[in-house]
Design an enzyme around this catalytic site. Structure first.
Site, PDB file in Angstrom:
ATOM      1  CE  LYS A  65      41.497  57.093   6.694  1.00  0.00           C
ATOM      2  NZ  LYS A  65      41.771  58.217   5.758  1.00  0.00           N
ATOM      3  CG  ASP A 102      39.154  61.521   3.769  1.00  0.00           C
ATOM      4  OD1 ASP A 102      39.186  62.282   4.762  1.00  0.00           O
ATOM      5  OD2 ASP A 102      39.799  60.455   3.717  1.00  0.00           O
TER       6      ASP A 102
END
Length: 279
Positions: A65, A102
């Site tokens: 990420k 998210d």
């Protein structure tokens, strides 16, 4: 045929193919979504060659990420704030964009679970446990949703302090030892640590000081009912499990790649629950 993926190292555990496969079948889309295992040293080349491999984009998971954040051509504002990318897609000019879903995924799950008026009912206050990447995304989501006061507690105080920079007026760092005293003024308690996850220790926290109107959320979804959520339900508090965040964070990516905005339905949730129970 539109192609998308989830990339990580390792990647066999990912449930993203189950989610996106469900939506592809539901909408009758002739597309694919595959797991791809890529070691960190090969990840830059993997991103560079996405277009020639025919991918419209995909999801990025551990440990890539932060690398994706550095390597994409452009970042969405929320990805910039969070400092990590979990979703990539191409724009009309062929530039590879990085997003982090998210934050909206967590907020969408709260909206669905608690009702859209939950910020008012919780008094606009939240206490976030943990200060890792998930905590940062959730604090960004809570700030975007307009919460007035967010406190972050972490065993390493300096890591909690790092999140204060997101909005020093509304975010404050808290010593872990001060948690019991902080609960009485908390409308929403969020656990972003691994405590309570299968194979990890339990989160030892007495919820008695929480107001009767408080809500408790846990991003852990294995087990689905963590000890923290069980304790919240025992007190009659609203409890929000971690599975919904996993489901809702997948929506923006699917929409970008396949051109249809899918819904998180009870049928999809049941399918994921069955998979969790079966493992």
């Amino acid at each position: 045929m539109t192609k998308a993926f989830v990339v990580g190292y390792p990647i066999a555990h990912s449930r993203s193919p189950l989610i996106h496969g469900h939506w592809l079948a539901e909408h009758g889309i002739a597309g694919t979504y595959e797991r791809i295992d890529v070691a960190p040293e090969r990840f830059p080349e993997f991103l560079r060659t996405l277009r020639e491999k025919g991918f419209a984009g995909g999801n990025v998971t551990i440990p890539h990420k932060e690398a994706a954040f550095r390597l994409v051509d452009a970042l969405t504002p929320r990805a910039e704030k969070i400092g990590a990318v979990n979703t990539v897609f191409f724009d009309a000019d062929g530039r590879l964009w990085g997003d982090n879903t998210d934050a909206p995924g967590f907020i969408a799950h709260l909206d669905q679970s608690l009702g859209a008026d939950w910020p008012e009912r919780t008094g606009g206050t939240a206490l976030v446990l943990g200060a890792g990447g998930a905590a940062r995304a959730i604090v960004v989501g809570l700030l975007d949703r307009g919460l007035a006061r967010i406190r972050v507690a972490n065993r390493t105080h300096a890591r909690a302090e790092a999140l204060v920079a997101l909005d020093p007026r509304r975010v404050a760092a808290l010593d872990w030892a001060d948690l019991p005293a902080a609960l009485s003024g908390t409308g929403l308690l969020v656990n972003t640590t691994s405590l309570g996850m299968t194979g990890h220790g339990a989160l030892d926290l007495d919820l008695t000081p929480l107001p009767a109107t408080a809500s408790v959320a846990d991003i852990v979804y294995v087990p689905l009912e963590t000890p923290l959520l069980a304790a919240a339900r025992a007190r009659g508090l609203a409890a929000v499990d971690g599975l919904g965040m996993l489901l809702h964070q997948a929506v923006p990516g699917f929409s970008k790649w396949f051109g249809v905005e899918p819904r998180v339905t009870p049928a999809l949730r049941d399918r994921l629950v069955a998979d969790l129970v079966g493992r």
